[in-house]
Design a protein around this motif. Structure first.
Motif, PDB file in Angstrom:
ATOM      1  N   THR A   1       0.812  -1.224   0.000  1.00 53.83           N
ATOM      2  CA  THR A   1       0.000   0.000   0.000  1.00 53.83           C
ATOM      3  C   THR A   1       0.840   1.266   0.000  1.00 53.83           C
ATOM      4  O   THR A   1       0.368   2.327  -0.396  1.00 53.83           O
ATOM      5  N   GLY A   2       2.087   1.181   0.490  1.00 51.38           N
ATOM      6  CA  GLY A   2       2.939   2.353   0.579  1.00 51.38           C
ATOM      7  C   GLY A   2       2.973   3.000   1.948  1.00 51.38           C
ATOM      8  O   GLY A   2       3.529   4.088   2.105  1.00 51.38           O
TER       9      GLY A   2
ATOM     10  N   TYR B   1      -6.416   5.620  -1.418  1.00 45.48           N
ATOM     11  CA  TYR B   1      -5.389   6.482  -0.849  1.00 45.48           C
ATOM     12  C   TYR B   1      -4.259   5.646  -0.260  1.00 45.48           C
ATOM     13  O   TYR B   1      -4.498   4.560   0.281  1.00 45.48           O
ATOM     14  N   ARG B   2      -3.037   6.158  -0.378  1.00 48.36           N
ATOM     15  CA  ARG B   2      -1.930   5.552   0.358  1.00 48.36           C
ATOM     16  C   ARG B   2      -2.191   5.790   1.840  1.00 48.36           C
ATOM     17  O   ARG B   2      -2.409   6.922   2.245  1.00 48.36           O
TER      18      ARG B   2
ATOM     19  N   GLN C   1      -1.725   6.861   5.349  1.00 48.11           N
ATOM     20  CA  GLN C   1      -0.774   7.823   5.921  1.00 48.11           C
ATOM     21  C   GLN C   1      -0.694   7.639   7.424  1.00 48.11           C
ATOM     22  O   GLN C   1      -1.692   7.731   8.129  1.00 48.11           O
TER      23      GLN C   1
ATOM     24  N   THR D   1      -3.758   7.110  -4.863  1.00 48.46           N
ATOM     25  CA  THR D   1      -2.935   6.183  -5.634  1.00 48.46           C
ATOM     26  C   THR D   1      -3.702   5.486  -6.756  1.00 48.46           C
ATOM     27  O   THR D   1      -3.106   4.770  -7.557  1.00 48.46           O
TER      28      THR D   1
END
Length: 331
Positions: free
Chosen positions: A204-205, A255-256, A258, A279
């Motif tokens: 996912t990052g 979304y990445r 956070q 993303t």
């Protein structure tokens, strides 16, 4: 005596890392596990900010304090714990998704053009569309358990269901039928491609260590039915599921996740700030996305929904999908 100074770096004040985590909410999420093994991830729908992320059982970080005389012994006990408290299930655990994956199979069915919200299927105990075996719906297992314990079967087959009702009732035969039908038409790769578009099979990052999971296309009719209900060989992390669930709730944007808000020295301006990062977008038409999210709402709100008994008396509108998977994986 000092002969020469080759290099020197002056000391700098320490910087604080501010997380997106809601501290009190995080505490409540962790306590909800009551020591049982599992993981939970809560993501803000429209930003990807992680509000809570927990892996249970946990451990006392003071074990790693060098001055702790018992550190070696306590660490050894952690290593021997069969529930693996040092393993982050939320980002590193890779598991079959089970019936939650039916959301992806439903999305594939709708986008393929072969099915609509009005398509129907007669959901009975048995699924006999495979040539060499019979599969059984979850209602059959419940019925057998009731017969053993009370002598009476109260759980009946779901009967004729539209596709959204199939998700609401989590009817296995409906989704086995979709997976098998697509495979027999030479479109067996569509579900795997949709899963990848939902963010599965890749990291996912997030800013901490994570696993990628596993997404493959079926290589047999049986594999096509297994994949359609989220069984092996599909593997996901809880974090990945939270990311695509948030996308379903926000209109389709992935979304990445956070975890870090900013890095800031004490008494000074932030040296680095972090913001939301889209993303991708779920490959669903607005109409099909609404069909899916409405069905997820029925999972909770409809008296026949598989999650209804868990949310009775809950005053906040909620949507979701229940899931149970068979796996030989520990943890």
């Amino acid at each position: 005596a000092i002969v020469a100074i080759l290099a020197r770096t002056d000391p700098q004040p320490a910087q604080s890392i501010y997380l997106t985590i809601d501290r009190e909410f995080q505490r409540q999420v962790q306590e909800a596990f009551d020591g049982l093994p599992g993981a939970a991830v809560v993501i803000e729908l429209h930003t990807g900010r992680v509000l809570a992320i927990a892996s249970s059982p946990g451990f006392d970080p003071n074990i790693f304090e060098p001055a702790n005389r018992n550190a070696a012994t306590l660490y050894e006990l952690l290593q021997q714990n069969p529930y693996r408290p040092l393993f982050n299930r939320a980002t590193m655990g890779q598991y079959p998704l089970g019936s939650v994956f039916k959301i992806i199979t439903m999305a594939t069915a709708l986008e393929s053009g072969l099915y609509t919200a009005d398509s129907t299927y007669d959901c009975q105990y048995e699924f006999k569309e495979l040539f060499d075996r019979t599969l059984y719906d979850w209602t059959w297992g419940h019925c057998q358990n009731e017969l053993r314990t009370t002598g009476e079967c109260k759980t009946r087959p779901s009967g004729m269901l539209t596709l959204p009702e199939g998700l609401m009732r989590s009817c296995n035969p409906w989704f086995w039928h979709i997976g098998l039908n697509l495979y027999r038409q030479g479109k067996g790769n569509l579900i795997a491609e949709m899963a990848q578009a939902f963010g599965l099979g890749k990291k996912t990052g997030i800013e901490i260590e994570e696993a990628a999971g596993k997404v493959v296309a079926p290589d047999s009719e049986l594999a096509a039915t297994n994949i359609a209900i989220g069984q092996d060989p599909i593997l996901v992390t809880p974090l990945q599921v939270a990311v695509f669930a948030a996308a379903l709730g926000n209109g389709g944007t992935l979304y990445r996740p956070q975890l870090i808000e900013k890095i800031q020295p004490i008494g000074s301006a932030p040296t680095k700030t972090f913001s939301s990062e889209a993303t991708g977008h779920l490959p669903l038409s607005p109409e099909n996305l609404k069909i899916i999210t409405d069905a997820m709402r029925e999972v909770v709100a409809n008296p026949r929904g598989t999650a209804n008994h868990r949310f009775r008396g809950f005053n906040i509108p909620a949507a979701g999908k229940t899931g149970t998977a068979e796996s030989g994986i520990a943890g």
